[in-house]
Design an enzyme around this catalytic site. Structure first.
Site, mmCIF file in Angstrom:
data_model
loop_
_atom_site.group_PDB
_atom_site.id
_atom_site.type_symbol
_atom_site.label_atom_id
_atom_site.label_comp_id
_atom_site.label_asym_id
_atom_site.label_seq_id
_atom_site.Cartn_x
_atom_site.Cartn_y
_atom_site.Cartn_z
ATOM 1 N N CYS A 117 -0.155 -0.936 5.044
ATOM 2 C CA CYS A 117 -1.388 -1.272 5.722
ATOM 3 C C CYS A 117 -1.336 0.476 5.837
ATOM 4 O O CYS A 117 -0.539 1.064 6.395
ATOM 5 C CB CYS A 117 -0.894 -2.076 6.977
ATOM 6 S SG CYS A 117 0.146 -3.460 6.293
ATOM 7 N N ASP A 145 8.683 -8.810 7.763
ATOM 8 C CA ASP A 145 9.461 -7.838 7.815
ATOM 9 C C ASP A 145 8.216 -7.650 9.490
ATOM 10 O O ASP A 145 9.676 -7.116 10.403
ATOM 11 C CB ASP A 145 9.468 -7.271 7.125
ATOM 12 C CG ASP A 145 7.924 -6.165 6.395
ATOM 13 O OD1 ASP A 145 7.097 -6.532 6.691
ATOM 14 O OD2 ASP A 145 8.472 -5.098 5.968
ATOM 15 N N ARG A 165 -5.070 -4.483 6.790
ATOM 16 C CA ARG A 165 -3.867 -4.926 6.118
ATOM 17 C C ARG A 165 -3.925 -5.115 5.129
ATOM 18 O O ARG A 165 -4.600 -5.583 4.114
ATOM 19 C CB ARG A 165 -3.507 -6.389 6.286
ATOM 20 C CG ARG A 165 -2.442 -6.779 6.120
ATOM 21 C CD ARG A 165 -1.923 -8.132 6.325
ATOM 22 N NE ARG A 165 -0.214 -8.563 6.208
ATOM 23 C CZ ARG A 165 0.079 -10.151 6.075
ATOM 24 N NH1 ARG A 165 -1.096 -10.741 6.216
ATOM 25 N NH2 ARG A 165 1.385 -10.309 5.749
ATOM 26 N N GLY A 220 3.758 -0.424 6.662
ATOM 27 C CA GLY A 220 5.217 0.229 4.914
ATOM 28 C C GLY A 220 5.603 -1.071 5.125
ATOM 29 O O GLY A 220 5.171 -2.541 5.119
ATOM 30 N N SER A 242 8.291 3.973 -8.014
ATOM 31 C CA SER A 242 8.095 5.216 -8.303
ATOM 32 C C SER A 242 9.088 6.642 -8.100
ATOM 33 O O SER A 242 9.915 6.362 -7.803
ATOM 34 C CB SER A 242 6.205 6.658 -7.829
ATOM 35 O OG SER A 242 7.160 8.057 -7.953
ATOM 36 N N GLY A 243 9.761 7.445 -9.883
ATOM 37 C CA GLY A 243 10.701 7.904 -9.605
ATOM 38 C C GLY A 243 10.477 9.410 -8.211
ATOM 39 O O GLY A 243 11.678 10.115 -8.518
#
Length: 599
Positions: free
Chosen positions: A2, A98, A50, A74, A370-371
């Site tokens: 968000c 969460d 959001r 997050g 993602s790496g």
């Protein structure tokens, strides 16, 4: 995932400032396209946009419980374990989100809740009992959070644009802000604009009637590593399996970013195993070409696409190549969107291509793995293994490289170099050390620390802004603080035990990957070699040089810039020349759009 924004003012009634608070919140609309919320009390306004990822129905914000209100951006990856702990202590939950876990964790542990969280997050929490605001950022700085103290409080937001939307803040640029724009050695806490700051990674900023205070709750520390190489490799694999499984939690479509390198291929293979064989979706970027095919350069030996396809076939992923033309990379609309997303000058096609890649992915997925940061964690970049770069008295990624400062005024270039040297010394002074550590091990600890506290923050900020600008949440498993702490304290000899870069990672995942990828040498994020793209950059620089009112002109070495334009359009061999031009064009765009007063 968000965007948050807010305002604390102990000297005014913010219930009368709803329009301004709403304007601040709406600058975050791209970060949060699914819903908007605003909560106002006399001395605080908390805004939220959001992007619904977990519990789309129940996770609306701002979220309040008793005397506490939270706006959160997050993901907390261990929220299920924390929920069980909190339920054991009597907490009852209304949602599956969460966000509520973080809110109740504060009610239970107070500001010490940060010791219990594993994730990527930035949040603001207002406690009416004390009339205090907490601004909290994750340990590695994956999610951004900016603030600007005012005479009677603070302005804050996920991005600078939220603060800039409030008339109390005027954009001003001091010399050190300009120096930050001219380098890639990001200074912790620095936000370019005078009077604006980043909440530093691993920090809590507390705002009260007494003022603003800053507390660090996490930092890299030096610890003796007692595991041998085989046990260390096993532990890296165990951590990665746990991290990837946690970060696959999502109530919306998820995919991986695939470059055909060791990092992204490892995550793709681990995700595929955890999700069920043949179910992962993958995306890669590629470019159209008008110049005769890929040409190796100083940074890239090979093109990504053949390796991408090897991995996609090996794991059976549902794969998509996103192919970009030179025209799309230089389109004024894309360039403008990138700059507005970052609130910083763009760095050319590597910004634009990433933004366009994310935009295409967002049509199919809401979350991507993602790496990013594996090179910083495991020692992947080529300069880690270049004795001259390691020995250089500067940030190793700057050693021997040109850049934007090649085309700026000589005095400004000299002062920028002095600023970078000062910041380098500051960083070296911070490095934690073990007693008796010396020689190569001591120096490589320094090199690793510089990457994990300076370079990675530049890359994470770029990744966050360009992904969230299209409403895509990008997760970075290699930034899990448990992995970072463990690998940071492994000896450099372990990190290169097979005579190559990223030995520990290769040893941990080689059984999951095709042999071509296991053998492949490190190759960074791709840049287009399409000559049409470079021609567009040159045309824009030429226009700046003929415009006496171009805002970047006072900072330029016009003679050097004209000389750069006279060099032949190259491919790989002249990438550095193009990079300098891209950065100057990007700075001119930024100065035009933001018009900061240089003081």
């Amino acid at each position: 995932m968000c965007g948050i924004a807010g305002w604390v003012d102990y000297d005014r009634d913010l219930t009368l400032e709803r329009d301004t608070a709403l304007a601040m919140t709406r600058t975050m609309a791209l970060r949060g396209p699914d819903a908007e919320g605003l909560w106002i009390d006399p001395h605080v306004a908390l805004g939220h946009r959001r992007l619904a990822v977990i519990d789309p129905r129940g996770g609306a914000q701002p979220m309040s419980e008793g005397p506490v209100t939270l706006v959160y951006s997050g993901e907390t990856y261990n929220f299920r374990e924390l929920r069980k702990v909190l339920e054991f202590h009597g907490h009852r939950f209304r949602t599956r989100s969460d966000t509520e876990v973080v809110l109740r964790a504060y009610l239970h542990w107070g500001a010490d809740l940060v010791e219990h969280l594993n994730g990527m997050y930035a949040f603001a929490l207002w406690d009416r009992r004390t009339e205090e605001l907490l601004l909290v950022r994750d340990r590695m700085g994956i999610k951004p959070l900016y603030y600007a103290p005012t005479r009677h409080g603070v302005l804050f937001g996920s991005e600078p644009k939220a603060v800039l939307a409030n008339p109390l803040f005027t954009p001003r640029l001091r010399d050190e802000g300009l120096f930050e724009l001219l380098t890639t050695a990001k200074t912790p806490g620095h936000a370019v604009f005078d009077g604006m700051y980043e909440v530093e990674p691993g920090h809590v900023v507390r705002v009260s009637r007494a003022g603003v205070t800053d507390r660090r709750y996490w930092a890299l520390t030096a610890r003796e590593h007692t595991d041998g190489i085989p046990r260390t490799v096993r532990r890296v694999r165990e951590l990665l399996e746990d991290i990837v499984e946690r970060q696959l939690i999502s109530d919306v479509p998820l995919c991986t970013l695939l470059s055909g390198g060791l990092d992204s291929s490892a995550l793709t293979a681990l995700a595929d195993r955890a999700m069920g064989l043949g179910t992962v979706r993958t995306f890669a970027v590629d470019f159209t070409d008008e110049g005769g095919g890929f040409v190796p350069d100083a940074m890239r030996d090979t093109a990504d696409t053949p390796y991408v396809h090897d991995v996609a076939k090996h794991v059976g992923s549902h794969h998509t190549d996103v192919v970009l033309s030179g025209e799309s990379l230089s389109s004024p609309e894309a360039v403008e969107q990138v700059m507005r997303a970052r609130d910083l000058p763009g760095i050319g096609d590597m910004d634009t291509s990433l933004y366009l890649l994310f935009a295409e992915i967002r049509r199919h997925s809401t979350v991507a793995l993602s790496g990013e940061s594996a090179d910083e964690v495991f020692g992947g970049y080529r300069w880690f293994h270049d004795p001259a770069a390691v020995a250089a008295d500067t940030f190793p990624w700057l050693h021997g490289l040109g850049g934007m400062t090649d085309l700026v005024d000589r005095d400004l270039d000299r002062r920028t170099d002095a600023y970078v040297a000062e910041r380098y010394r500051q960083a070296i002074d911070e490095v934690p050390r073990l007693p008796g550590e010396d020689g190569l091990e001591r120096r490589m600890r320094e090199i690793c620390y510089l990457h994990l506290t300076r370079m990675v923050r530049f890359l994470l900020d770029r990744k966050d802004r360009l992904s969230m600008a299209v409403g895509l949440e990008v997760r970075v498993p290699f930034c899990d603080h448990r992995l970072v702490e463990y690998v940071f304290n492994t000896p450099w000899a372990y990190k290169t035990y097979d005579g190559r870069e990223k030995s520990l990672l290769r040893g941990a995942v080689s059984d999951l990957l095709p042999a071509s990828v296991v053998r492949r040498r490190k190759s960074p994020y791709p840049a287009t070699q399409n000559p049409s793209y470079e021609r567009s950059v040159r045309d824009r620089l030429s226009g700046i040089l003929t415009d006496p009112n171009a805002p970047v002109r006072p900072y330029l070495d016009v003679k050097a810039a004209r000389a750069a334009l006279r060099r032949p359009i190259g491919r790989a061999s002249l990438q550095e020349n193009r990079t300098a031009m891209e950065r100057i064009v990007g700075l001119n765009d930024w100065l035009t759009a933001y018009r900061p007063e240089h003081i």
